[in-house]
Design a protein around this motif. Sequence first.
Motif, mmCIF file in Angstrom:
data_model
loop_
_atom_site.group_PDB
_atom_site.id
_atom_site.type_symbol
_atom_site.label_atom_id
_atom_site.label_comp_id
_atom_site.label_asym_id
_atom_site.label_seq_id
_atom_site.Cartn_x
_atom_site.Cartn_y
_atom_site.Cartn_z
ATOM 1 N N LEU A 598 9.589 20.696 -7.290
ATOM 2 C CA LEU A 598 10.881 20.315 -6.545
ATOM 3 C C LEU A 598 10.633 18.914 -5.867
ATOM 4 O O LEU A 598 9.741 18.770 -5.298
ATOM 5 C CB LEU A 598 11.031 21.655 -5.485
ATOM 6 C CG LEU A 598 11.157 22.688 -6.311
ATOM 7 C CD1 LEU A 598 11.359 23.895 -5.018
ATOM 8 C CD2 LEU A 598 12.529 22.902 -6.831
ATOM 9 N N PRO A 599 11.691 18.212 -5.718
ATOM 10 C CA PRO A 599 11.631 17.082 -5.019
ATOM 11 C C PRO A 599 11.789 17.093 -3.513
ATOM 12 O O PRO A 599 12.389 18.093 -3.133
ATOM 13 C CB PRO A 599 12.865 16.248 -5.428
ATOM 14 C CG PRO A 599 13.813 17.236 -6.005
ATOM 15 C CD PRO A 599 13.025 18.483 -6.466
ATOM 16 N N LYS A 600 10.942 16.658 -2.880
ATOM 17 C CA LYS A 600 10.867 16.787 -1.274
ATOM 18 C C LYS A 600 10.517 15.587 -0.629
ATOM 19 O O LYS A 600 10.120 14.588 -1.243
ATOM 20 C CB LYS A 600 9.550 17.709 -0.906
ATOM 21 C CG LYS A 600 9.771 19.072 -1.831
ATOM 22 C CD LYS A 600 8.416 19.883 -1.207
ATOM 23 C CE LYS A 600 8.280 21.181 -1.815
ATOM 24 N NZ LYS A 600 6.937 21.834 -1.913
ATOM 25 N N THR A 625 12.324 8.480 2.365
ATOM 26 C CA THR A 625 11.364 9.437 2.982
ATOM 27 C C THR A 625 10.667 10.330 1.815
ATOM 28 O O THR A 625 9.920 11.148 1.731
ATOM 29 C CB THR A 625 11.545 10.396 3.911
ATOM 30 O OG1 THR A 625 12.667 11.113 3.781
ATOM 31 C CG2 THR A 625 11.538 9.602 5.288
ATOM 32 N N ILE A 626 11.290 10.128 0.362
ATOM 33 C CA ILE A 626 10.743 10.971 -0.766
ATOM 34 C C ILE A 626 9.221 10.799 -0.927
ATOM 35 O O ILE A 626 8.725 10.063 -0.858
ATOM 36 C CB ILE A 626 11.562 10.614 -2.002
ATOM 37 C CG1 ILE A 626 11.412 11.551 -3.135
ATOM 38 C CG2 ILE A 626 11.304 9.076 -2.483
ATOM 39 C CD1 ILE A 626 12.309 11.712 -4.296
ATOM 40 N N GLU A 627 8.612 12.116 -1.356
ATOM 41 C CA GLU A 627 7.256 12.181 -1.347
ATOM 42 C C GLU A 627 6.963 11.695 -2.740
ATOM 43 O O GLU A 627 5.784 10.926 -2.509
ATOM 44 C CB GLU A 627 6.897 13.821 -1.319
ATOM 45 C CG GLU A 627 5.507 14.153 -1.251
ATOM 46 C CD GLU A 627 5.341 15.493 -1.434
ATOM 47 O OE1 GLU A 627 6.223 16.431 -2.051
ATOM 48 O OE2 GLU A 627 4.261 16.038 -0.831
ATOM 49 N N ASP A 628 7.505 11.888 -3.739
ATOM 50 C CA ASP A 628 6.948 11.604 -5.121
ATOM 51 C C ASP A 628 8.070 11.239 -6.067
ATOM 52 O O ASP A 628 8.746 12.461 -6.472
ATOM 53 C CB ASP A 628 6.237 13.026 -5.711
ATOM 54 C CG ASP A 628 5.409 12.403 -6.775
ATOM 55 O OD1 ASP A 628 5.728 11.551 -7.444
ATOM 56 O OD2 ASP A 628 4.451 13.134 -7.349
ATOM 57 N N MET A 629 8.389 10.160 -6.093
ATOM 58 C CA MET A 629 9.390 9.848 -7.141
ATOM 59 C C MET A 629 9.429 10.383 -8.391
ATOM 60 O O MET A 629 10.523 10.748 -9.021
ATOM 61 C CB MET A 629 9.416 8.264 -6.876
ATOM 62 C CG MET A 629 10.683 7.690 -7.554
ATOM 63 S SD MET A 629 12.199 8.122 -6.326
ATOM 64 C CE MET A 629 13.578 7.973 -7.729
ATOM 65 N N ALA A 630 8.136 10.352 -9.162
ATOM 66 C CA ALA A 630 8.001 10.839 -10.369
ATOM 67 C C ALA A 630 8.547 12.455 -10.582
ATOM 68 O O ALA A 630 9.206 12.838 -11.641
ATOM 69 C CB ALA A 630 6.452 11.214 -10.735
ATOM 70 N N VAL A 631 8.507 13.190 -9.570
ATOM 71 C CA VAL A 631 8.989 14.566 -9.471
ATOM 72 C C VAL A 631 10.500 14.306 -9.598
ATOM 73 O O VAL A 631 11.216 15.288 -10.574
ATOM 74 C CB VAL A 631 8.803 15.308 -8.170
ATOM 75 C CG1 VAL A 631 9.549 16.622 -8.172
ATOM 76 C CG2 VAL A 631 7.283 15.654 -8.097
ATOM 77 N N LEU A 632 11.228 13.500 -9.037
ATOM 78 C CA LEU A 632 12.676 13.502 -8.664
ATOM 79 C C LEU A 632 13.110 12.860 -10.583
ATOM 80 O O LEU A 632 13.971 13.509 -11.152
ATOM 81 C CB LEU A 632 13.160 12.145 -8.146
ATOM 82 C CG LEU A 632 14.705 12.594 -8.050
ATOM 83 C CD1 LEU A 632 15.213 13.679 -7.167
ATOM 84 C CD2 LEU A 632 15.170 11.061 -7.120
ATOM 85 N N GLU A 633 12.246 12.204 -11.013
ATOM 86 C CA GLU A 633 12.657 11.419 -12.382
ATOM 87 C C GLU A 633 12.549 12.419 -13.451
ATOM 88 O O GLU A 633 13.212 12.518 -14.290
ATOM 89 C CB GLU A 633 11.548 10.458 -12.646
ATOM 90 C CG GLU A 633 11.997 9.032 -11.817
ATOM 91 C CD GLU A 633 10.963 7.869 -11.785
ATOM 92 O OE1 GLU A 633 11.140 6.857 -11.208
ATOM 93 O OE2 GLU A 633 9.965 8.100 -12.345
ATOM 94 N N ALA A 634 11.306 13.443 -13.262
ATOM 95 C CA ALA A 634 11.210 14.404 -14.397
ATOM 96 C C ALA A 634 12.319 15.572 -14.133
ATOM 97 O O ALA A 634 12.997 15.936 -15.099
ATOM 98 C CB ALA A 634 10.051 15.169 -13.958
#
Length: 641
Positions: A598-600, A625-634
């Motif tokens: 989950l994007p956080k 403040t996004i933690e991990d852009m790769a999660v969002l892209e997925a």
Amino acid sequence: MRKVASVTPLVASVTGMATYADVFARSIADPDGFWLQAAEAIDWITPPTRALDDSAAPIYRWFPDASLNTSANALDRHVAAGRGDRAALIWDSAMADEKRTYTYAQLLDEVARFAGVLTAQGVTKGDRVIIYMPMIPEAAIAMLACARIGAVHSVVFGGFAAPELATRIDDAQPVAVVTASGGLEPGRTVEYLPMVRDALALAASAPETVIVKDRAQVPGSAADYGWLDWDRQIAAAEPVGPVPVAATDPLYILYTSGTTGKPKGVVRDNGGHAVALVWSMRNVYGVDPDDVWWTASDVGWVVGHSYIVYGPLLLGATTIMYEGKPVGTPDAGAFWRVISEHGASALFTAPTAIRAIRKADPDAAELAKYDMSSFSTLFAAGERLDPDTFAWAGEKLGVPVVDHWWQTETGWAIVANLRGLEPMPLKPGTATVPVPGYDVQVVDAEGTRLGADAEGNIVVRLPMPPGTLAGLWQDEERFRSSYLNAFPGFYLTGDSGYIDGDGYVFILGRSDDVINVAGHRLSTGSIEAVVAAHPDVAECAVVGIHDDLKGQRPSGYVVLKSGAQIEEDQLRADLVAMVREAIGAVATFRDVTVVEALPKTRSGKILRKTMRQIVDGEEYSVPSTIEDMAVLEALVEQLGH
Ligand code: COA
Ligand code: AMP
């Protein structure tokens, strides 16, 4: 009781009707004078000498030195005025194929006798009573009977399951539960008694008194559980008169969804509520005591409290209580049948209901079968009235279609096109202008007031008018933190939107985790709590995504525990059943998607809004403040359009 002449128009215009601008200006400049004058429409036991008590600001009270009885205002005074033979409540059940009309005299008699039943059970002023009932007249009778003896009712919507009922029992600590053997939904009966039994077992301190209205259509009766039978009790009861209560005493608690799983107990007082509702019936809705008024909602929601039960009866009009759906009971002409059969001048419903009718009968062929000559206005609230539905309804019905915006907390409209004042143009997509008494503003995250057309948080400058929430039941801290602390001096509505150059208010949606499904207010947090309890679920997010019919629907995104072997279909079936069991059918939880992560934000907050935007195919915002852009892209890859 002292009889007072009905309220005179506040400001006259050249057309003879008060103008919105004048009435609004006076309500803001002199709230005390404005609401004292409106209070003349109520029969007081001790009339108010002043309206606003600001001694404990930002917590305000209305009519601090007055006393009254709400049920006497809704019933006795109309009978005393010679209107006892007038229809007070018409019950029309498309589900049971039954109709019943209560005159004011008959309704008064039933209410006085049920007040006697409650009194005989030891229920007294200030005690809480839970009412868990379907759309039958006894629900309104139970509410008014509580009001008569000064007991505080808390109605729980019949679509909620036992654990939700138990939560409300634990919070309100009632001395009695009033229920029925069950409700009727298309194709099935909803048995209430096993749910009441389970809720009482789950609750930490359960009341002993349970009174059951037996319905022939639904299995189960009071005797099966050793509870009291409504009919038997009422047959033996002595009628009881109205007791005086302070205007500031609570009339009811109504639980509504907040951002956490624990519902908020919105408290409504007696005096401000009565004054505001009568004022709104005349000025917001343009209704007269000789009118037949219909609100197609449920007594379990605030719309049902204010405009099925209290508003029309306080005014002395006729109210229709309908048990059925807009479509399928038996067809998409159900609403038009009820209007024409009972001569309703207005219908208040949720946009979802209009969309459901349109979907089933796009050309409104059913409409042609009915004499709609009594009908003059369609009111919509509960969710945004989309321009398409607004246009369709206006064209087919040939009457004004009036959107208005409000919440459980306010109890009556914050923004409306006021039909009792000089007419203002209706525009699609907007609920029109702030209702007198509500100083509505749009502010940014820092609390700076925004100009025309700029989107931000919608707030209302304090004090809000009479009838709005007096607080949250026994939780002043949560009242302050939920509504008053964000922008000192203002009430936080939780909705975002903008005001255009003409002063028209556009509501765009919630800025918190509350969602609106078919006009039903739900918390994604409470659904998440249930989903997270599944043994294979590591974490989850529930967001409200767009639904063509219901406006929104909850959609769940689940990360599985490492090594979990469960098939996605099985997981979905488990989760749907768990939510139905824990919250109720009304949660309409059907969508489950397994995702990798989950994007956080870096602080661990799930980006629910961004997820919703991705799923709805909107332009999405990515916080810095996004933690991990790769999660969002997925996620965009998996769910995006
Ligand atoms: N008691 C028990 N169950 C209830 C219930 C109640 N009072 N009200 C709804 N449910 C159940 C329904 O039976 C349905 O169950 P299912 O999943 O077994 O089919 C589920 O809850 C979802 O109900 P709902 O969201 O109402 O959908 P629907 O498909 O039954 O009906 C509409 C769709 C549009 C016809 C209906 O939502 C409607 O009339 N909406 C208007 C809402 C309204 O008046 N809101 C009040 C605010 S103004
Ligand atoms: P409830 O407390 O159940 O009445 O739900 C209140 C919420 O429903 C509001 O905060 C809004 O988000 C939404 N709502 C109600 N009426 C409208 C409306 N006319 N337009 C847009 N949203 C609405």
